[in-house]
Design a protein around this motif. Sequence first.
Motif, PDB file in Angstrom:
ATOM      1  N   ALA A   1      43.737  -8.689 -17.538  1.00  0.00           N
ATOM      2  CA  ALA A   1      44.555  -9.892 -17.518  1.00  0.00           C
ATOM      3  C   ALA A   1      45.494  -9.919 -18.717  1.00  0.00           C
ATOM      4  CB  ALA A   1      43.664 -11.132 -17.511  1.00  0.00           C
ATOM      5  N   ASP A   2      46.464 -10.842 -18.679  1.00  0.00           N
ATOM      6  CA  ASP A   2      47.414 -10.968 -19.780  1.00  0.00           C
ATOM      7  C   ASP A   2      46.724 -11.254 -21.105  1.00  0.00           C
ATOM      8  OD1 ASP A   2      49.481 -10.499 -18.017  1.00  0.00           O
ATOM      9  OD2 ASP A   2      49.951 -12.619 -17.720  1.00  0.00           O
ATOM     10  N   ASN A   3      45.580 -11.933 -21.052  1.00  0.00           N
ATOM     11  CA  ASN A   3      44.858 -12.243 -22.288  1.00  0.00           C
ATOM     12  C   ASN A   3      43.914 -11.131 -22.718  1.00  0.00           C
ATOM     13  OD1 ASN A   3      42.799 -12.416 -20.442  1.00  0.00           O
ATOM     14  ND2 ASN A   3      42.231 -14.533 -20.929  1.00  0.00           N
ATOM     15  N   GLY A   4      43.945  -9.990 -21.991  1.00  0.00           N
ATOM     16  CA  GLY A   4      43.130  -8.837 -22.360  1.00  0.00           C
ATOM     17  C   GLY A   4      41.773  -8.773 -21.705  1.00  0.00           C
ATOM     18  N   ALA A   5      41.391  -9.812 -20.970  1.00  0.00           N
ATOM     19  CA  ALA A   5      40.081  -9.815 -20.315  1.00  0.00           C
ATOM     20  C   ALA A   5      40.059  -8.779 -19.190  1.00  0.00           C
ATOM     21  CB  ALA A   5      39.773 -11.197 -19.761  1.00  0.00           C
ATOM     22  N   VAL A   6      38.931  -8.054 -19.108  1.00  0.00           N
ATOM     23  CA  VAL A   6      38.763  -7.006 -18.099  1.00  0.00           C
ATOM     24  C   VAL A   6      37.830  -7.511 -17.009  1.00  0.00           C
ATOM     25  CG1 VAL A   6      37.955  -4.655 -17.676  1.00  0.00           C
ATOM     26  CG2 VAL A   6      39.110  -5.221 -19.825  1.00  0.00           C
ATOM     27  N   SER A   7      38.172  -7.232 -15.763  1.00  0.00           N
ATOM     28  CA  SER A   7      37.307  -7.655 -14.657  1.00  0.00           C
ATOM     29  C   SER A   7      37.443  -6.686 -13.497  1.00  0.00           C
ATOM     30  CB  SER A   7      37.663  -9.073 -14.197  1.00  0.00           C
ATOM     31  OG  SER A   7      38.977  -9.109 -13.638  1.00  0.00           O
ATOM     32  N   TYR A   8      36.444  -6.728 -12.624  1.00  0.00           N
ATOM     33  CA  TYR A   8      36.476  -6.035 -11.340  1.00  0.00           C
ATOM     34  C   TYR A   8      36.343  -7.135 -10.285  1.00  0.00           C
ATOM     35  CZ  TYR A   8      35.687  -1.584 -13.779  1.00  0.00           C
ATOM     36  OH  TYR A   8      35.807  -0.477 -14.586  1.00  0.00           O
ATOM     37  N   PRO A   9      37.448  -7.791  -9.920  1.00  0.00           N
ATOM     38  CA  PRO A   9      37.361  -8.985  -9.065  1.00  0.00           C
ATOM     39  C   PRO A   9      36.717  -8.731  -7.711  1.00  0.00           C
ATOM     40  CG  PRO A   9      39.644  -8.258  -9.346  1.00  0.00           C
ATOM     41  CD  PRO A   9      38.833  -7.511 -10.331  1.00  0.00           C
ATOM     42  N   ASP A  10      36.969  -7.571  -7.106  1.00  0.00           N
ATOM     43  CA  ASP A  10      36.351  -7.277  -5.808  1.00  0.00           C
ATOM     44  C   ASP A  10      34.838  -7.152  -5.947  1.00  0.00           C
ATOM     45  OD1 ASP A  10      38.763  -7.300  -4.534  1.00  0.00           O
ATOM     46  OD2 ASP A  10      39.060  -5.128  -4.619  1.00  0.00           O
ATOM     47  N   VAL A  11      34.409  -6.551  -7.047  1.00  0.00           N
ATOM     48  CA  VAL A  11      32.967  -6.380  -7.274  1.00  0.00           C
ATOM     49  C   VAL A  11      32.311  -7.738  -7.497  1.00  0.00           C
ATOM     50  CG1 VAL A  11      31.232  -5.324  -8.775  1.00  0.00           C
ATOM     51  CG2 VAL A  11      33.339  -4.080  -8.215  1.00  0.00           C
ATOM     52  N   THR A  12      32.929  -8.563  -8.311  1.00  0.00           N
ATOM     53  CA  THR A  12      32.397  -9.904  -8.573  1.00  0.00           C
ATOM     54  C   THR A  12      32.284 -10.709  -7.278  1.00  0.00           C
ATOM     55  OG1 THR A  12      33.391  -9.874 -10.786  1.00  0.00           O
ATOM     56  CG2 THR A  12      32.770 -12.021  -9.890  1.00  0.00           C
ATOM     57  N   ARG A  13      33.268 -10.571  -6.427  1.00  0.00           N
ATOM     58  CA  ARG A  13      33.266 -11.316  -5.162  1.00  0.00           C
ATOM     59  C   ARG A  13      32.139 -10.863  -4.244  1.00  0.00           C
ATOM     60  NH1 ARG A  13      35.333  -9.699  -0.523  1.00  0.00           N
ATOM     61  NH2 ARG A  13      36.532  -8.044  -1.550  1.00  0.00           N
ATOM     62  N   LEU A  14      31.815  -9.589  -4.246  1.00  0.00           N
ATOM     63  CA  LEU A  14      30.818  -9.044  -3.320  1.00  0.00           C
ATOM     64  C   LEU A  14      29.385  -9.255  -3.791  1.00  0.00           C
ATOM     65  CD1 LEU A  14      32.709  -5.729  -2.512  1.00  0.00           C
ATOM     66  CD2 LEU A  14      32.143  -7.511  -0.842  1.00  0.00           C
ATOM     67  N   LEU A  15      29.188  -9.272  -5.103  1.00  0.00           N
ATOM     68  CA  LEU A  15      27.829  -9.424  -5.633  1.00  0.00           C
ATOM     69  C   LEU A  15      27.403 -10.888  -5.654  1.00  0.00           C
ATOM     70  CD1 LEU A  15      27.923  -6.966  -8.684  1.00  0.00           C
ATOM     71  CD2 LEU A  15      26.746  -6.608  -6.497  1.00  0.00           C
ATOM     72  N   ASP A  16      26.109 -11.111  -5.676  1.00  0.00           N
ATOM     73  CA  ASP A  16      25.557 -12.441  -5.877  1.00  0.00           C
ATOM     74  C   ASP A  16      25.331 -12.661  -7.368  1.00  0.00           C
ATOM     75  OD1 ASP A  16      25.374 -13.026  -3.079  1.00  0.00           O
ATOM     76  OD2 ASP A  16      23.590 -11.736  -2.981  1.00  0.00           O
ATOM     77  N   ASP A  17      25.241 -13.924  -7.773  1.00  0.00           N
ATOM     78  CA  ASP A  17      25.049 -14.232  -9.190  1.00  0.00           C
ATOM     79  C   ASP A  17      23.798 -13.557  -9.750  1.00  0.00           C
ATOM     80  OD1 ASP A  17      27.321 -15.777  -9.152  1.00  0.00           O
ATOM     81  OD2 ASP A  17      26.268 -17.680  -8.909  1.00  0.00           O
TER      82      ASP A  17
END
Length: 324
Positions: free
Chosen positions: A24-40
């Motif tokens: 992201a613009d603020n430097g945060a790293v994510s895998y949005p597809d992975v987060t969406r598919l996994l449960d908490d």
Amino acid sequence: MVSPGELRLIDTLTEKDAFEPEIADNGAVSYPDVTRLLDDADGDPVDVLDRFAARGVLASEFVSKVYVCPECTTEGLQYTTVCPACESEHAIETTVLEHVCGYAGPEAEFDAEDGFRCPDCEMDLQTEDVDETERYVCNECPEVFAVPEDRLWCRSCFAMVPPLEATERALYQYTLTPNGKQWVDRQKAALRTVTEALQERRFETEIDATVTDETESRSVHVLAEDGLMGDQRIVSIHETPDAESVEEFCAFAHSIDAHPVVVTTSGTVEGEVAARAEGSELTVLAFKGSETLDTAYDTVESAGSQQGLFQRLSAALDVPVGKR
């Protein structure tokens, strides 16, 4: 145990090329597809990806690096430079004049109403008496210098971190390996087989169902219900069921008044699990391939003591009949 979210995740890669990091613009790293598919309950997405990469289900390919703040763990620190004397960022590269008297300063300091004059010795400037260079001038202290010091700036806690003190984190993209494709196909085949077996016994089934007790909601591989008889079962697909995972699964099943069913896709369970299955509170079935389930399975002292994952997959195709 492979959770419903994890199986959902790996199965997605049979049609998707890769899971790639987003910064992201603020430097945060994510895998949005992975987060969406996994449960908490599955935990940190990167930890899940790395775990499956270590097992050979996924392959990881280096993409880039980010730096993490050692003070607050924020990702994506921003590069900047500071004055080596006072560590202020307000050190700007500018044209510096150095007079033969030894005084050096920004060009603007030598500008007088009637020409250029040294602000220290007050001599009028002569071209041969002045050296002109590009140097850094600190606006917070008198320091003038040629090379600033490197820093990484945290947008969250505003810490100024020397690069070598920041935590370096490598980013990878993850793809499904050929062995991983075999693995996920076997888990899905076991899931399909046990679902069909329950349906043949007149259970209404739901795959990847969310079940709620008095304190929590969790996903289960299969929820099976016989409304007429008031019978309910939940199913967990597991390579090699271990005592800790099965204990937790049975406790949750008890909390919703359901009978727990564990399917081993390697044909092997820990000894404590086998002992538990001797009673009536747990059913353990072995997936033998070719849409076949069996009540016969092998036991090991510890799931971690078995041979490698894909050797187990091969061995599971020909598991000896009977418990040891």
